[in-house]
Scaffold this motif. Structure first.
Motif, PDB file in Angstrom:
ATOM      1  N   GLY A 145      48.055 -22.472 -58.614  1.00 36.09           N
ATOM      2  CA  GLY A 145      46.722 -22.203 -58.092  1.00 36.09           C
ATOM      3  C   GLY A 145      46.739 -21.999 -56.592  1.00 36.09           C
ATOM      4  N   ALA A 146      47.924 -22.214 -55.983  1.00 31.72           N
ATOM      5  CA  ALA A 146      48.042 -22.106 -54.526  1.00 31.72           C
ATOM      6  C   ALA A 146      49.368 -21.446 -54.167  1.00 31.72           C
ATOM      7  CB  ALA A 146      47.964 -23.492 -53.891  1.00 31.72           C
ATOM      8  N   VAL A 147      49.342 -20.631 -53.115  1.00 34.59           N
ATOM      9  CA  VAL A 147      50.557 -19.937 -52.669  1.00 34.59           C
ATOM     10  C   VAL A 147      50.614 -19.946 -51.150  1.00 34.59           C
ATOM     11  CG1 VAL A 147      50.668 -18.397 -54.675  1.00 34.59           C
ATOM     12  CG2 VAL A 147      49.392 -17.673 -52.640  1.00 34.59           C
ATOM     13  N   LEU A 173      45.177 -19.674 -50.565  1.00 35.53           N
ATOM     14  CA  LEU A 173      46.288 -19.468 -49.631  1.00 35.53           C
ATOM     15  C   LEU A 173      46.459 -20.713 -48.773  1.00 35.53           C
ATOM     16  CD1 LEU A 173      48.452 -17.501 -48.600  1.00 35.53           C
ATOM     17  CD2 LEU A 173      46.788 -16.696 -46.906  1.00 35.53           C
ATOM     18  N   VAL A 174      47.643 -21.276 -48.836  1.00 37.46           N
ATOM     19  CA  VAL A 174      47.909 -22.538 -48.133  1.00 37.46           C
ATOM     20  C   VAL A 174      48.321 -22.292 -46.688  1.00 37.46           C
ATOM     21  CG1 VAL A 174      49.411 -24.560 -48.104  1.00 37.46           C
ATOM     22  CG2 VAL A 174      48.661 -23.605 -50.287  1.00 37.46           C
ATOM     23  N   LEU A 175      49.249 -21.362 -46.483  1.00 38.11           N
ATOM     24  CA  LEU A 175      49.927 -21.262 -45.179  1.00 38.11           C
ATOM     25  C   LEU A 175      50.401 -19.849 -44.897  1.00 38.11           C
ATOM     26  CD1 LEU A 175      51.836 -23.307 -43.090  1.00 38.11           C
ATOM     27  CD2 LEU A 175      53.567 -22.287 -44.528  1.00 38.11           C
ATOM     28  N   LEU A 187      42.025 -14.072 -44.605  1.00 38.24           N
ATOM     29  CA  LEU A 187      42.763 -14.710 -45.710  1.00 38.24           C
ATOM     30  C   LEU A 187      42.474 -16.192 -45.858  1.00 38.24           C
ATOM     31  CD1 LEU A 187      46.217 -12.953 -45.184  1.00 38.24           C
ATOM     32  CD2 LEU A 187      44.370 -12.322 -46.732  1.00 38.24           C
ATOM     33  N   ARG A 188      41.898 -16.796 -44.828  1.00 34.23           N
ATOM     34  CA  ARG A 188      41.489 -18.206 -44.881  1.00 34.23           C
ATOM     35  C   ARG A 188      42.606 -19.177 -45.274  1.00 34.23           C
ATOM     36  NH1 ARG A 188      36.756 -18.345 -42.197  1.00 34.23           N
ATOM     37  NH2 ARG A 188      35.721 -16.389 -42.570  1.00 34.23           N
ATOM     38  N   PRO A 189      43.789 -19.057 -44.680  1.00 33.10           N
ATOM     39  CA  PRO A 189      44.803 -20.081 -44.975  1.00 33.10           C
ATOM     40  C   PRO A 189      44.388 -21.412 -44.352  1.00 33.10           C
ATOM     41  CG  PRO A 189      45.509 -18.751 -43.138  1.00 33.10           C
ATOM     42  CD  PRO A 189      44.220 -18.133 -43.632  1.00 33.10           C
TER      43      PRO A 189
END
Ligand SMILES: O=C(O)C(=O)[C@@H](O)CO
Ligand SMILES: [Mg+2]
Length: 254
Positions: free
Chosen positions: A31-33, A57-59, A98-100
């Motif tokens: 669910g997260a990349v 998006l995590v990082l 992208l809101r990381p």
């Protein structure tokens, strides 16, 4: 937030075209990349790949965009302040789209007190202009993987974080680099736990999948379950089909 597994799409499914990796990660259950360098394609394309798969998006990394062959960052380069500020403007545009949750600020190749002072000042400036909710990360990289890189030790990272003294600057722990640098990734995680806000997984010495090398992942996962509640991202070379290397996702929760 519980521990949340994430897939690093710069290393996992690297045999697929960039945008197809998002589909593969979602199909594998993520669910997260995270993506190290999303700058080669317009942010909208990455945004669409995230949205169509319901992925968070995590990082992302702060530039250089030309990572393969380019300098690994400018944050600790005395005299490179203008270049760093210019790069960060580009980063903020991608962050807006992208809101990381996190941005890894790469230090570059340098050494000595002037580089440390430059890194701290640049981190302070970037932290002051970071959008609400975005944390800037710093990560020690081992010399075997990144020769000449300024930030190459966790004690050094702790000193830099203390000097930057900003609530939105934190430590990125990577089991591959921690084990290569200090010989015991679990001990490093426990020692610097309070500063760690992101975890990445890889094994030594070849940066393979968890379980292929010397890192004690049973002990690391126990330590994570005992008091870490962020993202844990697979950042390793699968050496084959990525789907065959994802046993760590279930092991994390056991
Ligand atoms: O190399 C690593 O480890 C990373 O996490 C990257 O962010 C460096 O580009
Ligand atoms: Mg890493």
């Amino acid at each position: 937030m519980p521990i949340t597994p994430a897939a690093n799409l710069s290393l996992l499914w690297s045999e697929l075209p960039y945008l197809d990796r998002f589909d593969a990660a979602a199909q594998a259950g993520f669910g997260a990349v995270e993506v190290l360098f999303p700058y080669d394609v317009p942010a909208k394309e990455t945004q669409r790949a995230l949205l169509r798969n319901g992925l968070e998006l995590v990082l992302i990394n702060a530039p250089p965009p030309n990572y393969t062959g380019g300098a690994p960052g400018y944050a600790a380069i005395p005299g490179g302040e203008a270049r760093f500020a210019h790069d960060m403007r580009r980063v903020w545009r991608y962050v807006e789209a992208l809101r990381p949750k996190m941005v890894h600020v790469m230090a570059g190749e340098a050494e000595g007190p002037a580089a440390a002072a430059t890194f701290v000042e640049n981190l302070k400036h970037a932290a002051a202009e970071a959008p609400q909710g975005v944390t800037l990360m710093i990560e020690p990289l081992c010399p075997q993987a990144k020769p000449g890189y300024f930030l190459n030790d966790y004690a050094q990272a702790a000193d830099l974080l203390a000097a930057a003294d900003a609530p939105n600057v934190a430590l990125q722990f990577d089991s591959f680099h921690a084990q290569m640098i200090h010989g015991d990734a679990v001990a490093v995680f426990k020692k610097y736990r309070q500063s760690i806000r992101h975890v990445q997984l890889g094994d030594t010495p070849d940066r393979g999948a968890p379980g292929t090398g010397a890192v004690d992942f049973d002990a690391l996962f126990s330590a994570l379950r005992a008091g870490y509640d962020g993202f844990v991202s697979g950042e390793y070379h699968p050496g084959g089909a990525t789907e065959d290397t994802l046993g760590w996702v279930a092991a994390l929760g056991e």
